[in-house]
Motif scaffolding. Structure first.
Motif, PDB file in Angstrom:
ATOM      1  N   GLY A 143     -92.781   0.278  51.330  1.00 37.09           N
ATOM      2  CA  GLY A 143     -94.240   0.429  51.186  1.00 37.09           C
ATOM      3  C   GLY A 143     -94.812   1.140  52.401  1.00 37.09           C
ATOM      4  O   GLY A 143     -94.284   2.167  52.848  1.00 37.09           O
ATOM      5  N   GLY A 144     -95.849   0.565  52.957  1.00 36.83           N
ATOM      6  CA  GLY A 144     -96.491   1.168  54.120  1.00 36.83           C
ATOM      7  C   GLY A 144     -95.563   1.241  55.327  1.00 36.83           C
ATOM      8  O   GLY A 144     -95.826   1.981  56.261  1.00 36.83           O
ATOM      9  N   LYS A 203     -94.388  -5.211  58.843  1.00 38.99           N
ATOM     10  CA  LYS A 203     -95.532  -5.844  59.499  1.00 38.99           C
ATOM     11  C   LYS A 203     -95.402  -7.372  59.428  1.00 38.99           C
ATOM     12  O   LYS A 203     -95.485  -8.061  60.427  1.00 38.99           O
ATOM     13  CB  LYS A 203     -96.836  -5.391  58.835  1.00 38.99           C
ATOM     14  CG  LYS A 203     -98.047  -6.069  59.436  1.00 38.99           C
ATOM     15  CD  LYS A 203     -99.327  -5.665  58.760  1.00 38.99           C
ATOM     16  CE  LYS A 203    -100.458  -6.560  59.273  1.00 38.99           C
ATOM     17  NZ  LYS A 203    -101.741  -6.278  58.676  1.00 38.99           N
ATOM     18  N   GLY A 222     -92.780  -9.024  58.654  1.00 35.77           N
ATOM     19  CA  GLY A 222     -91.477  -9.465  59.160  1.00 35.77           C
ATOM     20  C   GLY A 222     -90.725 -10.329  58.174  1.00 35.77           C
ATOM     21  O   GLY A 222     -89.678 -10.893  58.516  1.00 35.77           O
ATOM     22  N   THR A 268     -90.599  -9.402  54.486  1.00 34.09           N
ATOM     23  CA  THR A 268     -90.497  -8.764  53.172  1.00 34.09           C
ATOM     24  C   THR A 268     -89.038  -8.775  52.705  1.00 34.09           C
ATOM     25  O   THR A 268     -88.150  -8.310  53.427  1.00 34.09           O
ATOM     26  CB  THR A 268     -91.043  -7.320  53.256  1.00 34.09           C
ATOM     27  OG1 THR A 268     -92.395  -7.399  53.696  1.00 34.09           O
ATOM     28  CG2 THR A 268     -90.975  -6.611  51.923  1.00 34.09           C
ATOM     29  N   THR A 320     -86.769  -5.593  52.801  1.00 39.05           N
ATOM     30  CA  THR A 320     -86.452  -5.154  54.160  1.00 39.05           C
ATOM     31  C   THR A 320     -85.420  -6.081  54.795  1.00 39.05           C
ATOM     32  O   THR A 320     -84.468  -5.637  55.439  1.00 39.05           O
ATOM     33  CB  THR A 320     -87.744  -5.106  55.000  1.00 39.05           C
ATOM     34  OG1 THR A 320     -88.674  -4.278  54.303  1.00 39.05           O
ATOM     35  CG2 THR A 320     -87.501  -4.545  56.385  1.00 39.05           C
ATOM     36  N   GLY A 363    -100.514  -2.154  56.322  1.00 42.84           N
ATOM     37  CA  GLY A 363     -99.277  -1.392  56.163  1.00 42.84           C
ATOM     38  C   GLY A 363     -99.536   0.046  55.733  1.00 42.84           C
ATOM     39  O   GLY A 363     -98.960   0.992  56.269  1.00 42.84           O
ATOM     40  N   GLU A 371    -103.032   1.048  46.169  1.00 45.43           N
ATOM     41  CA  GLU A 371    -102.939  -0.324  46.674  1.00 45.43           C
ATOM     42  C   GLU A 371    -104.279  -0.749  47.278  1.00 45.43           C
ATOM     43  O   GLU A 371    -104.596  -1.928  47.344  1.00 45.43           O
ATOM     44  CB  GLU A 371    -101.808  -0.449  47.706  1.00 45.43           C
ATOM     45  CG  GLU A 371    -101.367  -1.883  47.929  1.00 45.43           C
ATOM     46  CD  GLU A 371    -100.100  -2.011  48.759  1.00 45.43           C
ATOM     47  OE1 GLU A 371     -99.041  -2.278  48.185  1.00 45.43           O
ATOM     48  OE2 GLU A 371    -100.175  -1.837  49.989  1.00 45.43           O
ATOM     49  N   GLU A 419     -98.882  -9.623  45.981  1.00 41.29           N
ATOM     50  CA  GLU A 419     -98.383 -10.952  46.329  1.00 41.29           C
ATOM     51  C   GLU A 419     -97.908 -11.690  45.080  1.00 41.29           C
ATOM     52  O   GLU A 419     -96.916 -12.406  45.103  1.00 41.29           O
ATOM     53  CB  GLU A 419     -99.461 -11.779  47.049  1.00 41.29           C
ATOM     54  CG  GLU A 419    -100.003 -11.137  48.317  1.00 41.29           C
ATOM     55  CD  GLU A 419     -98.912 -10.642  49.252  1.00 41.29           C
ATOM     56  OE1 GLU A 419     -97.926 -11.359  49.454  1.00 41.29           O
ATOM     57  OE2 GLU A 419     -99.042  -9.508  49.768  1.00 41.29           O
TER      58      GLU A 419
END
Ligand code: F6P
Length: 645
Positions: free
Chosen positions: A205-206, A259, A261, A263, A266, A319, A404, A535
């Motif tokens: 994403g961002g 961001k 931490g 996700t 990731t 993000g 978004e 979310e």
């Protein structure tokens, strides 16, 4: 080591979804839509929110078919076709930013003077809202956060000296670290090259789209470090990236960007990469860098494992607007891109976008066009067509930034508005051989944004492929031809022109669209800085994985029996629901939803088992996945550890 922990801002307060009673439009008349006047936070006046279900469409002669769809009292009329009047309109509305070499042409969008006049108070309110946002107002009310991406390129505007120094310290740390990596002062422990040669960026994403766009747009042909991305939890995609690195994994700087931490995609990418490092006896911690908020899961992992460096993300930067934070700046600097120029371009554009005269404010002009073209309700899609290969990913970048941000079910007053603006596009002239046929002659559900780059290639390299005509002339001709052909068929378009694709112009483009989104969000009274819908998807994914663990436990137990007990789907589902789902089932029955929940679960269990079977993690004893009613399944090997864990 460039560890700058301790300078991150503290983590955000817990977020509560905003639940408000829904209000509905109260009166609809044939030629006008009027709505109850509502008070508004940070100085926005009431807007004419238009229910999405009211369709609007320009007929082929440009007249509005369904007049009740107009978001304002202004009636749409046919597009200007007289060449002289059109030229005057072009000149009258052309925006130019001299220092940036950027032009914005909105003449091919058919807004009328009457419409502009009616929108004026809303724009003034939007300008005030942006001013307050830049001063540190809580512009993201659901999450109780400030929105500060504009301070990243103008730290002196940050509302406190602490924030200002945080931004400046981080930028210096990014530059120092990138300089040391590029020069070879910071080197990987076991690479034959003796310096880092590759970047593997892990984020989504961002935390990926900005760096991807900027790399494609600005990385030199031979960057000091080449970049590749893991931006998904697709195992084959991850394997591909790692395989492409091959032995260069030893000289790869892995930048993990998140961001929050936490996700999952990731995290999975990180775990897979760490495994690849272990498999090749490399020490990940000597090559890993984290960009995240202080004290996030990722930050703590990086600190405990002693990674090479950590850089902060701030809770007041979203993000999708994080390209000018360490998220975008570190990868860019490592590729030899002049990040201070990017910041300078963005700062200049921000300055222009603070103008309170509509015609002098390019972001406001974009927002005006979006509002006009899509009736303020996203009734038309925005097709973004950069005529320059290096800007290929701009539309993808904008897709997240716009959708978004603007895709919202509720407005700031809690009314269900279902807002949004759909963005898609790749590049011209390539897309002329894909979907422009439909745009020209088919369903009229879009407006176009052309991105034009005046300079074809560096001076001294051009040549004429036929007398008087270069390759770049063709690209230019394709853009102008498409713009004219679309307009002739009443398809509206905006054209953004830059002199060249440089760090400065890319920074300016990013800033232009960030601000346009902010202003447009004010016009339609929505919070552009949260993403509650995302979310919901994340939560549902978590539930699927939790169910998968239960399915696995049930199958494990049955497969450990002597003899192995293959189970039907119904049997798996029944065993999965006991005992912890009893409560849920009772309440579902009570609310008469039992059958629905049961159906959803059994279907999900089927999908889970089919997926496991496709990956040799479950065996089909009878039947096949193609006949779900009858098949029986068991696990190939009884996993006693998992069973009793
Ligand atoms: O940077 P993070 O926290 O990993 O989030 C990645 C992306 O996920 C989103 O929250 C959407 O899921 C985006 O807004 C964000 O850019």
């Amino acid at each position: 080591m460039a560890s700058i922990s301790g300078i991150c801002s503290s983590s955000s307060p817990s977020v509560k979804p905003r639940l408000k009673p829904l209000l509905r439009a109260t009166s609809l008349r044939r030629n006008m839509v009027s709505f109850p006047i509502r008070t508004h936070r940070i100085g926005i006046p009431p807007v004419h929110s238009v229910a999405r279900e009211i369709s609007s469409e320009l007929s082929d002669d440009g007249a509005l078919k369904n007049e009740t769809a107009a978001p304002t009292k202004v009636k749409k009329k046919g597009l200007e076709k007289d060449p002289r009047a059109l030229w005057l309109r072009y000149v009258d509305w052309l925006y130019q930013h001299k220092e940036l070499g950027l032009f914005l042409d909105v003449s091919r969008v058919g807004f009328t003077d009457e419409f502009v006049a009616e929108m004026e108070p809303r724009f003034q309110a939007a300008f005030r809202a942006m001013e307050e946002l830049e001063k540190g107002a809580i512009a993201n009310p659901d999450e109780g956060r400030m929105v500060g991406h504009y301070w990243l390129r103008s730290p002196h505007l940050a509302p406190t000296s602490r924030l200002k120094s945080l931004i400046e310290t981080t930028l210096d740390a990014v530059c120092d670290f990138a300089g040391d990596v590029v020069s070879g002062k910071i080197k990987p422990p076991s690479s034959p090259e003796g310096r880092f040669t590759q970047i593997l960026s892990v984020g989504i994403g961002g935390s990926a789209l900005g760096p991807q766009f900027v790399a494609e747009a600005l990385a030199p042909d031979n960057p000091p470090l080449k970049i590749r991305f893991i931006d998904n939890t697709d195992p084959a995609g991850i394997d591909h990236q790692i395989a492409q690195l091959g032995p260069e994994l030893a000289s790869t700087l892995v930048i993990v960007i998140s961001k929050s931490g936490g996700t999952p995609e990731t995290r999975n990418g990180l775990l897979e990469v760490q495994k690849a490092f272990r498999d090749t006896s490399l020490d990940f911690s000597k090559q890993g860098v984290a960009i995240t908020q202080e004290n996030s899961l990722l930050d703590n992992t990086a600190r405990i494992e002693g990674w090479l460096a950590r850089f902060p993300m701030f809770d007041w930067v979203g993000g999708r607007t994080s390209e000018m934070s360490a998220v975008g700046l570190l990868p860019a600097a490592l590729q030899g891109i002049d990040i201070r120029e990017m910041l300078a371009g963005a700062a200049l554009m921000d300055e222009a976008n603070r103008a309170t005269v509509l015609k002098k404010n390019p972001a406001a002009l974009l927002a005006l066009c979006w509002y006009w073209a899509s009736d303020g309700v996203g009734s038309k899609d925005m097709v973004v067509l950069p005529y320059k290969d290096s800007l290929l990913l701009f539309s993808r970048y904008l897709q997240q930034l716009v959708m978004e941000s603007l895709g919202n079910e509720f407005d700031l007053d809690g009314n269900r508005v279902k807002q949004g603006l759909t963005v898609y596009g790749n590049k011209g002239s390539t897309d002329q051989h894909a979907y422009i046929q439909q745009l020209r002659e088919g369903v009229h559900n879009f407006f176009v944004t052309f991105i034009e780059v005046l300079c074809d290639r560096p001076p001294g390299h051009d040549w004429e492929l036929e007398p008087g005509v270069t390759c770049g002339d063709y690209l230019f001709g394709m853009l102008q031809g498409t713009r004219s052909a679309l307009y002739a068929n009443n398809r509206e378009s905006i054209t953004v022109t830059v002199q060249e694709v440089t760090p400065r112009s890319v920074g300016a483009l990013i800033a232009l669209y960030e601000r346009a989104v902010g202003i447009y969000a004010s016009l339609v009274n929505i919070n552009a800085y949260h993403q509650p819908g995302v979310e919901a998807g994340k939560k549902a994914a978590g539930e699927v994985l939790a169910l998968q663990k239960r399915v696995l436990a049930v199958l494990n137990e049955a497969s450990c029996k002597e003899p192995v007990e293959p189970l039907t789907l119904e049997e798996v589902a029944e065993r999965c629901h006991a005992p912890e789902d009893v409560h849920i089932l009772i309440s579902c029955v009570f609310r008469n939803h039992f059958a629905f929940i049961w159906h959803v679960n059994i279907e999900m269990i089927y999908k889970i088992i089919a997926h496991m079977a496709s990956n040799d993690r479950a065996l089909i004893a009878e039947g096949s996945c193609g006949s779900p009613r009858s098949f029986k399944v068991f696990l190939g090997e009884c996993n006693v550890d998992e069973l009793y864990a």
